[in-house]
Design an enzyme around this catalytic site. Structure first.
Site, PDB file in Angstrom:
ATOM      1  CB  THR A 177      -0.912   0.035   1.230  1.00 13.78           C
ATOM      2  OG1 THR A 177      -0.100  -0.083   2.411  1.00 13.78           O
ATOM      3  CG2 THR A 177      -1.930  -1.092   1.199  1.00 13.78           C
ATOM      4  CE  LYS A 178       2.757   2.321   4.595  1.00 12.88           C
ATOM      5  NZ  LYS A 178       1.847   1.184   4.806  1.00 12.88           N
TER       6      LYS A 178
END
Length: 373
Positions: A177-178
């Site tokens: 998700t980064k």
């Protein structure tokens, strides 16, 4: 369906992973790709950086390095992910929850009131790739160590200095998700040189294997506490392609963020909300685009409206002091900013491979909801 997030896909990841397997013949930790990633991160940050299995594990290593234990307290923002607190609670320490400001970053005035003789560390979280006044925080804490949870902050800075380089040690995330990732992964950055040797032991199961590999000892053995925190070279191969393309990835995220900002800031403010932003002293990394609505009802309606049109726009954290586990430690006082963000904040889809058509659709549906309020 437009998801909230998709992992970065460059098209070069499988080639690098095949090289790790077929050419290098090394897929466990401590291989050529791991070394390459560490070198790139160290050039970015200017500090010794160890590649590890997750940001959570980097935080756990920080707690071990600072010898946090029973009877100690640590100050942590309530509006954060559970790992920020868990890493220190695992060592027997008690979390003291601080409120945040309207942008989700640590409220320094509240920290000042919470500092006490049992405070062993202050853990600061850089929400959305922004930060509090880091120089003021360091001055306020004095000799109390500051640990940075920089999970969301790679490529972001405060006063031109990279976030993740202010504290005695800092944790980064390479979760999918980064901004860049490798499925699961992280890094521990060390500003205090006295912690480097111990950190290397801890990462490699408490052994001095790294010194053996460099010919500094004739055999390696158990020398400290530790665990298996080193990142597989398969994951490092995947990550290396994205570190090398970081500027391209960041440029696309800036384009998406800017489009949201231009199209939605005014409409959001007209209905009593605001967009999460950093201070003028922050250079952000466009990790997320978040809106804080005037009321939880507006937020709930927005999420439902977007979901109806196959767009995933999720809320974020439940403030830790309101969680079942957090209530075991908290004194019952209200933390109004954390509670408002818990009830009113929502995030829009933002990922490298997002198409212009998807971006246009999200903006259009968001504007549609805001016009109807």
């Amino acid at each position: 369906m437009i998801p909230f997030n998709k992992p970065v896909h460059l098209g070069t990841e499988l080639t690098a992973m095949a090289e790790a397997i077929l050419k290098n013949g090394h897929v466990a930790g401590g291989g050529p790709f791991g070394k390459r990633c560490e070198e790139m991160l160290e050039r970015m940050l200017g500090l010794r950086t160890l590649l590890v299995t997750s940001c959570t594990h980097a935080l756990e290593m920080a707690a071990l390095l600072l010898e946090v234990g029973p009877g100690d307290e640590f100050i942590v923002p309530s509006y954060t992910f559970v790992s920020t607190a868990n890493a220190f609670v695992l060592r027997g320490a008690r979390p003291v929850f601080a409120d945040v400001d309207a942008q989700g970053n640590l409220d320094l005035a509240h920290v000042e009131r919470l500092l006490g003789p049992r405070t062993k560390a202050v853990v600061v979280v850089h929400y959305a790739g922004n930060s509090c006044d880091m120089e003021a925080l360091l001055k306020l804490c004095g000799k109390v160590p500051v640990v940075e949870d920089a999970a969301q902050a790679l490529a972001a800075s405060f006063d031109g200095r990279p976030l993740g380089t202010f504290g005695v040690c800092s944790a980064f995330s390479f979760h999918e998700t980064k901004n860049i990732g490798c499925g699961e992964g992280g890094a521990l950055t060390l500003r205090d040189p006295n912690l480097i040797d111990r950190a290397e032991y801890m990462r490699d199961k408490g052994t001095n294997r790294r010194k053996f590999q460099h010919g500094l000892v004739d055999k390696y053995t158990w020398v400290d506490v530790g665990s298996s925190y080193v990142l597989s070279d398969l994951n490092a191969a995947y990550l290396s392609t994205q570190l090398e393309a970081l500027s391209r990835i960041q440029e696309r995220r800036r384009q998406i963020y800017s489009a949201y900002e231009e199209a939605l800031t005014g409409p959001v403010e007209r209905v009593g909300g605001y967009v999460i932003k950093g201070s003028p002293r922050n250079t952000g990394n466009q990790h997320l685009f978040a809106v804080v609505f005037r009321s939880p009802e507006h937020r709930t309606g927005f999420i439902a409206h977007m979901r109806k049109h196959d767009i995933i726009a999720p809320f974020h954290y439940v403030a830790l002091h309101q969680s079942p586990m957090g209530q075991r430690f908290h004194d019952g006082s209200q933390l109004p900013a954390s509670e408002r963000l818990t009830g009113c904040l929502v995030r829009l889809p933002l990922f490298f491979n997002m198409t212009d058509a998807e971006l246009s659709t999200v903006i259009g549906r968001a504007q549609e909801f805001l016009r109807a309020l």
